[in-house]
Design a protein around this motif. Structure first.
Motif, PDB file in Angstrom:
ATOM      1  N   UNK A  18     -22.808 -27.326  78.666  1.00 45.55           N
ATOM      2  CA  UNK A  18     -22.460 -26.604  77.449  1.00 45.55           C
ATOM      3  C   UNK A  18     -23.704 -25.954  76.859  1.00 45.55           C
ATOM      4  N   UNK A  19     -23.581 -24.677  76.540  1.00 45.39           N
ATOM      5  CA  UNK A  19     -24.625 -23.903  75.885  1.00 45.39           C
ATOM      6  C   UNK A  19     -24.102 -23.400  74.550  1.00 45.39           C
ATOM      7  N   UNK A  20     -25.019 -23.050  73.673  1.00 48.49           N
ATOM      8  CA  UNK A  20     -24.633 -22.530  72.371  1.00 48.49           C
ATOM      9  C   UNK A  20     -25.451 -21.275  72.070  1.00 48.49           C
ATOM     10  N   UNK A  21     -24.763 -20.252  71.550  1.00 45.65           N
ATOM     11  CA  UNK A  21     -25.457 -19.044  71.078  1.00 45.65           C
ATOM     12  C   UNK A  21     -25.555 -19.122  69.569  1.00 45.65           C
ATOM     13  N   UNK A  27     -38.064 -15.669  62.871  1.00 47.18           N
ATOM     14  CA  UNK A  27     -39.182 -16.610  62.863  1.00 47.18           C
ATOM     15  C   UNK A  27     -38.773 -18.024  63.302  1.00 47.18           C
ATOM     16  N   UNK A  28     -37.480 -18.277  63.410  1.00 47.36           N
ATOM     17  CA  UNK A  28     -37.012 -19.582  63.859  1.00 47.36           C
ATOM     18  C   UNK A  28     -36.746 -19.640  65.367  1.00 47.36           C
ATOM     19  N   UNK A  29     -36.817 -18.513  66.021  1.00 52.24           N
ATOM     20  CA  UNK A  29     -36.499 -18.485  67.455  1.00 52.24           C
ATOM     21  C   UNK A  29     -37.662 -19.078  68.248  1.00 52.24           C
ATOM     22  N   UNK A  30     -37.414 -20.145  69.007  1.00 50.78           N
ATOM     23  CA  UNK A  30     -38.495 -20.753  69.800  1.00 50.78           C
ATOM     24  C   UNK A  30     -38.784 -19.929  71.051  1.00 50.78           C
ATOM     25  N   UNK A  31     -39.901 -20.207  71.670  1.00 51.81           N
ATOM     26  CA  UNK A  31     -40.221 -19.605  72.962  1.00 51.81           C
ATOM     27  C   UNK A  31     -39.788 -20.566  74.055  1.00 51.81           C
ATOM     28  N   UNK A  32     -39.713 -20.117  75.315  1.00 52.63           N
ATOM     29  CA  UNK A  32     -39.326 -21.024  76.399  1.00 52.63           C
ATOM     30  C   UNK A  32     -40.187 -22.289  76.424  1.00 52.63           C
ATOM     31  N   UNK A  45     -30.249 -37.992  59.279  1.00 53.38           N
ATOM     32  CA  UNK A  45     -31.476 -38.682  59.699  1.00 53.38           C
ATOM     33  C   UNK A  45     -31.935 -38.318  61.102  1.00 53.38           C
ATOM     34  N   UNK A  46     -30.997 -37.971  62.004  1.00 58.34           N
ATOM     35  CA  UNK A  46     -31.359 -37.683  63.383  1.00 58.34           C
ATOM     36  C   UNK A  46     -30.748 -36.352  63.827  1.00 58.34           C
ATOM     37  N   UNK A  47     -31.398 -35.253  63.513  1.00 59.46           N
ATOM     38  CA  UNK A  47     -30.903 -33.968  63.992  1.00 59.46           C
ATOM     39  C   UNK A  47     -31.049 -33.860  65.497  1.00 59.46           C
ATOM     40  N   UNK A  48     -30.321 -32.925  66.094  1.00 62.47           N
ATOM     41  CA  UNK A  48     -30.350 -32.753  67.540  1.00 62.47           C
ATOM     42  C   UNK A  48     -31.421 -31.726  67.915  1.00 62.47           C
ATOM     43  N   UNK A  49     -32.218 -31.990  68.963  1.00 64.98           N
ATOM     44  CA  UNK A  49     -33.170 -30.973  69.423  1.00 64.98           C
ATOM     45  C   UNK A  49     -32.444 -29.917  70.244  1.00 64.98           C
ATOM     46  N   UNK A  50     -32.720 -28.667  69.960  1.00 62.06           N
ATOM     47  CA  UNK A  50     -32.155 -27.540  70.697  1.00 62.06           C
ATOM     48  C   UNK A  50     -33.268 -26.860  71.478  1.00 62.06           C
ATOM     49  N   UNK A  51     -33.107 -26.771  72.780  1.00 62.60           N
ATOM     50  CA  UNK A  51     -34.126 -26.168  73.636  1.00 62.60           C
ATOM     51  C   UNK A  51     -33.722 -24.752  74.041  1.00 62.60           C
ATOM     52  N   UNK A  52     -34.640 -23.849  73.899  1.00 65.11           N
ATOM     53  CA  UNK A  52     -34.425 -22.435  74.222  1.00 65.11           C
ATOM     54  C   UNK A  52     -34.085 -22.269  75.698  1.00 65.11           C
ATOM     55  N   UNK A  53     -33.039 -21.476  75.968  1.00 68.44           N
ATOM     56  CA  UNK A  53     -32.723 -21.142  77.354  1.00 68.44           C
ATOM     57  C   UNK A  53     -32.735 -19.640  77.615  1.00 68.44           C
ATOM     58  N   UNK A  54     -32.460 -18.824  76.602  1.00 66.32           N
ATOM     59  CA  UNK A  54     -32.429 -17.379  76.820  1.00 66.32           C
ATOM     60  C   UNK A  54     -32.380 -16.676  75.475  1.00 66.32           C
ATOM     61  N   UNK A  55     -32.672 -15.391  75.495  1.00 64.53           N
ATOM     62  CA  UNK A  55     -32.587 -14.587  74.281  1.00 64.53           C
ATOM     63  C   UNK A  55     -31.147 -14.146  74.050  1.00 64.53           C
ATOM     64  N   UNK A  57     -28.896 -11.317  71.040  1.00 63.44           N
ATOM     65  CA  UNK A  57     -29.037 -10.447  69.870  1.00 63.44           C
ATOM     66  C   UNK A  57     -28.973 -11.244  68.567  1.00 63.44           C
ATOM     67  N   UNK A  58     -30.007 -11.101  67.748  1.00 65.16           N
ATOM     68  CA  UNK A  58     -30.029 -11.773  66.456  1.00 65.16           C
ATOM     69  C   UNK A  58     -30.254 -13.257  66.516  1.00 65.16           C
ATOM     70  N   UNK A  59     -30.693 -13.777  67.657  1.00 67.32           N
ATOM     71  CA  UNK A  59     -30.903 -15.213  67.773  1.00 67.32           C
ATOM     72  C   UNK A  59     -31.299 -15.621  69.172  1.00 67.32           C
ATOM     73  N   UNK A  60     -30.712 -16.712  69.672  1.00 68.72           N
ATOM     74  CA  UNK A  60     -31.070 -17.207  70.993  1.00 68.72           C
ATOM     75  C   UNK A  60     -29.972 -18.126  71.516  1.00 68.72           C
TER      76      UNK A  60
END
Length: 223
Positions: A18-21, A27-32, A45-55, A57-60
């Protein structure tokens, strides 16, 4: 590091995961290789880490989304966090190796390295979907050959599988290893570098390092 709001625009499957767009401020968009901490509730208390997979429009695009997220969900974001990949602009032969069951966190490197004129070989023992026609795919059994061919290599491995990968790499001719090689170590990063809780600790040549802030991407020769 920034904090702000984003929104879930789309959820989809790619490579069986599962991926999410997400739409969010630039300024919040991470790099690979980097990540954000995300939650539906800013007090969670425990947010989920989201890892960049691709660019996008308007986000990632990122992995892994929470099961409860649906399109239109507003989320709180903190980041970008951690150290990402740094592909040399001079690289012309790039190997991307997934030593596990996901290529997602390496995917974001493909288009940038193609744009700089590099050849790309993906190394994985599972089907990697939606690759550009220019990208070659090889099984993990060819890892040694690809590493020897590349002038830059990026690898992805879970912390549990790291010893097995390093044993395999040590069996290669060290002279054939590219000078610029990096490794993403997949491990929990619940505090995002705030608490130094030690959950994400990784053993390196210079002692213990925290993947949440010193990684999750490390120089291969430092491991």
């Amino acid at each position: 590091m920034q904090t702000g709001k984003g929104q879930i625009n789309e959820l989809f499957l790619l490579d069986g995961l599962r991926h999410v767009r997400i739409s969010c401020p630039a300024e919040l968009i991470p790099s690979p290789g980097q990540y954000l901490l995300a939650s539906n509730d800013s007090s969670a208390p425990l947010p989920v880490p989201l890892f960049y997979t691709d660019s996008a429009p308007g986000g990632f695009i990122a992995v892994p989304p929470l099961n409860s997220w649906i399109p239109g969900t507003d989320i709180h974001l903190r980041g970008p966090l951690g150290r990402g990949f740094a592909v040399p602009v001079s690289a012309r032969k790039v190997g991307l190796a997934a030593y596990g069951d996901s290529f997602s966190r390496l995917r974001g490197l493909i288009l940038p390295v193609l744009k700089q004129g590099a050849s790309v070989v993906v190394v994985a023992d599972f089907q990697v979907e939606q690759l550009p026609d220019e990208v070659e795919v090889q099984p993990l059994s060819s890892l040694g050959e690809v590493v020897a061919w590349a002038d830059y290599a990026a690898l992805d491995v879970s912390r549990e599988n790291l010893p097995g990968l390093m044993e395999k790499l040590r069996g290669l001719n060290q002279a054939s290893m590219p000078n610029d090689a990096q490794i993403f170590i997949d491990t929990p990063v619940p505090c995002g570098g705030l608490a130094v809780c030690g959950v994400c600790a990784v053993t390196t040549m210079s002692g213990w390092k925290m993947a949440c802030k010193d990684g999750p991407v490390f120089g291969l020769m430092d491991i």
